[in-house]
Design a protein around this motif. Structure first.
Motif: not given
Length: 215
Positions: A6-12, A45-53, A60-61
């Motif tokens: 899970k951590d690897t997928r998150w970082l990726t 992408p910052v907003i989408i990343g915050a929603i998904l991750l 970070i984004l």
């Protein structure tokens, strides 16, 4: 083992979204031509990343977006680069610190606000069809309000100098930017986040279903 995966997928995933931010920040894809103005898309992408991750990934984004902005304003300075690059400061070290906050700190807040706002809407059981565009709009307005608000509160004098206006006219210029640029950008962000976000959620759902069948 599952936690490590899970951590690897998150970082990726964070790295992938960061690559998209860098791409947008350094190509014309980072701007959408609207009838009157060009709307920034780098924050999407910052907003989408915050929603998904989550908010941490969003922060970070957002920082990545901010660093791209800082580099751009340093390497190719414009009239307002003093507000986004500490190396272009018009008021020494204090101005440099303020510029660092505006270029990086304010962009971190895009991810933080978007991530927590999404969590808040999900706790209220707001349907994704509504939650996605609303979060996109709020995230985009966070960028505009924090950046322009910080310029007004921290660098009004310098802003007045480069614009050749009196300090008491800065508020009107700031609000004009918010209305003429910030609101159209937020509407564009709401639409794009809704479309892209829904597609990504659908993709994640299909991948989860395939994994459950395989297991």
């Amino acid at each position: 083992m599952n936690m490590e995966r899970k951590d690897t997928r998150w970082l990726t995933s964070v790295a992938l979204m960061m690559a998209i931010i860098i791409l947008l920040a350094n190509t014309p894809l980072g701007m959408i031509q609207l009838p009157i103005i060009k709307a920034t898309t780098v924050h999407i992408p910052v907003i989408i990343g915050a929603i998904l991750l989550g908010p941490v990934a969003g922060a970070i984004l957002g920082a990545a977006f901010g660093v791209c902005s800082l580099i751009s304003n340093t390497m190719a300075p414009t009239l307002l680069s003093f507000a986004f690059s500490p190396f272009m400061s018009m008021s020494g070290i204090p101005g440099a610190i303020k510029a660092l906050w505006i270029s990086v700190g304010c962009r971190v807040m895009i991810g933080v606000v978007s991530g927590w706002f999404w969590i808040f809407l999900k706790k209220l059981n707001v349907h994704r069809v509504v939650a996605l565009p609303v979060t996109g709009f709020i995230g985009s307005m966070t960028n505009t309000v924090f950046v322009m608000g910080s310029i007004y509160l921290l660098l009004a004098g310098d802003y007045a100098v480069v614009k050749s206006v009196a300090v008491d006219a800065v508020w009107g210029l700031v609000m004009g930017t918010v209305l003429a640029s910030g609101v159209p950008e937020a509407i564009a962000a709401a639409i794009i986040v809704a479309v892209v976000g829904e597609a990504m959620f659908a993709g994640l759902k299909r991948r989860t279903m395939r994994r459950s069948i395989q297991n």
